[in-house]
Design an enzyme around this catalytic site. Structure first.
Site, PDB file in Angstrom:
ATOM      1  CE  LYS A   1      -3.076  -2.250  -6.034  1.00  0.00           C
ATOM      2  NZ  LYS A   1      -2.356  -1.004  -5.729  1.00  0.00           N
TER       3      LYS A   1
ATOM      4  CB  SER B   1      -5.512   1.067  -5.636  1.00  0.00           C
ATOM      5  OG  SER B   1      -4.092   0.985  -5.672  1.00  0.00           O
TER       6      SER B   1
ATOM      7  CB  SER C   1      -2.327   2.480  -3.475  1.00  0.00           C
ATOM      8  OG  SER C   1      -3.110   3.388  -4.190  1.00  0.00           O
TER       9      SER C   1
END
Length: 468
Positions: A67, A142, A166
């Site tokens: 990420k 996210s 997330s």
């Protein structure tokens, strides 16, 4: 049977083939990855003792993605913030460093929502990530780029983080596995924004992958010596687990009702466990779950035991520059002049409202404590709770703005600090993934991981997009 170079080349080719459609990998390091793959092949050709290598490098030659909110040396680290567009990581986050030391080869970094605080991965730096099962739907957030890249078979395993769901929401929307470990086991350092104050007890870093069996080896590496707090070496007898199930949160006014197909999928799991394992699955109704969103919001804006305030989201948006004024940003957004996304602006406005009711917040914080005690007592040393991952399947782009609080289904477990594994359960009638959350008491991650492996065999796990 194949060389590491061949494996990495296959994944590079796959990314080049599908990433233009999904926009999940936002910056690659393919040249470096191929160089690292050549070194792995050299090591294997020279090494007489492969057992020794396996122990030292459990993930040797495995392509991974990370990420973008995490530092990966030489890669951007913007968290979707325009003002950080030129920020390049000069070191690795601890979890990234541990994975590299275990032999994993990063292919690049994946998209996230602006400042990791929304469940659609879209920002003004990289644009929008799409769901590989339906490009008109969200990949979640996210860690949405991570969910999408894994589901599209562009990576084997990936690094996500989770302060309100997330890891689990993108894993659910994209039909892959995601694990939010027990709080405090895997280090969160080296990501932007980093949690402060009470938020440090909500944020978790964890593994995401297509196959359930990859969660545990990845978690062992990411946790380092912290893994000793978990019981990963304990053999799990599925027949001895005390299963509980809850179909919905009790009817919160802020959250959508749970889709019929999600309820049906959960019911199938219950029937399967009863029929195949011969276990009881106890339906439960935990009254306080109805206030999940309010409890999470109160915890996010509370001071910690040292009296440290959580950093204001509007300050984070400014990133050491001028603080952002949400109302002014909203005006600018309406005429296409803001460098921020609408969800980020809306969150800034909500944060200001939360500050207006300190007495109400204090009551909710105390409710969180009693809910945690209730949940730990219910689950005990051998309990697993089945609970929906989200009220709906992956929504269409932009529509989460109309249902902004649906993430409460995952967020409540950040407050409680419990380990949760999101497990895919095939596809809906519209061809998008279904799934379920598996929850255990603190430090009982081994139970949810074992149940996830079992359900993968029973329900098929990840399904290649475009197969149906």
């Amino acid at each position: 049977q194949v060389t590491c170079v061949e494996v990495v080349e296959a994944y590079v080719e796959r990314v080049r083939e599908v990433n233009p459609l999904i926009n999940a990998l936002v910056k690659d390091r393919f040249e470096e990855a191929l160089q690292e793959a050549r070194q792995v092949d050299k090591l294997l050709s020279e090494g007489p003792d492969n057992d020794c290598l396996e122990e030292k490098f459990p993930l040797l030659g495995v392509p991974i993605t990370v990420k973008e909110a995490f530092s990966l040396h030489g890669m951007p680290n913007t968290s979707g913030l325009v003002s950080r567009r030129n920020v390049i990581a000069t070191s690795d986050a601890p979890v990234v460093s541990r994975l590299k030391q275990a032999g994993a080869i990063p292919l690049g970094v994946t998209n996230c929502s602006e400042l990791c605080m929304w469940f659609e991965s879209s920002n003004k730096v990289y644009g929008r990530t799409n769901n590989p099962y339906d490009l008109q739907r969200i990949a979640g957030g996210s860690s949405g780029g991570e969910g999408s890249v894994l589901a599209a078979a562009c990576s084997v395993i990936g690094v996500g983080s989770d302060i309100g769901g997330s890891i689990r929401m993108p894993a659910f929307f994209n039909g892959v596995f995601g694990h939010k470990p027990t709080t405090g086991v895997v280090p969160n350092d080296g990501q932007f924004p980093i949690a402060q104050g009470l938020r440090t007890s909500l944020l978790c870093t964890g593994p995401m992958c297509r196959y359930a069996e990859d969660l545990e080896p990845m978690l062992r590496v990411m946790a380092g010596s912290g893994v000793n707090k978990l019981k990963l070496d304990e053999k799990v007898s599925l027949g001895k687990i005390k299963f509980h199930c809850m179909d919905h949160d009790g009817g919160s006014i802020f959250v959508s009702p749970v889709d019929k197909e999600i309820l049906q999928a959960q019911k199938k799991v219950v029937e399967h466990l009863k029929g195949e394992l011969g276990v009881q699955v106890q339906p439960v109704a935990i009254h306080k779950m109805k206030y999940s969103f309010q409890i999470w919001s109160a915890m996010m804006s509370s001071k910690d035991s040292d009296g440290q305030e959580a950093q204001l989201f509007t300050d984070l948006l400014g990133d050491h520059g001028k603080p952002v004024w949400p109302l002014w940003e909203l005006m600018k957004w309406l005429v296409g002049m803001s460098s921020h996304t609408l969800p980020a602006i809306a969150l800034g406005l909500t944060e200001k409202l939360m500050k207006l009711n300190p007495a109400g917040n204090a009551k909710l914080v105390s409710m969180a404590k009693s809910l945690q005690e209730e949940m730990e007592a219910l689950l005990g040393p051998d309990g697993v709770l089945l609970y929906p991952s989200h009220p709906t399947v992956a929504p269409r782009h932009h529509s989460p703005i109309c249902t902004p609080f649906n993430f409460a289904y995952t967020a409540i477990f950040n407050v409680l600090g419990l380990p949760v594994t999101q497990c895919p359960l095939g596809l809906s009638s519209e061809g998008v993934p279904l799934g379920i959350q598996l929850v255990a008491a603190s430090y009982n991650d081994h139970l949810t991981l074992a149940v996830a492996r079992y359900l993968e065999k029973a329900f098929g796990g990840w399904v290649l997009p475009g197969q149906v």
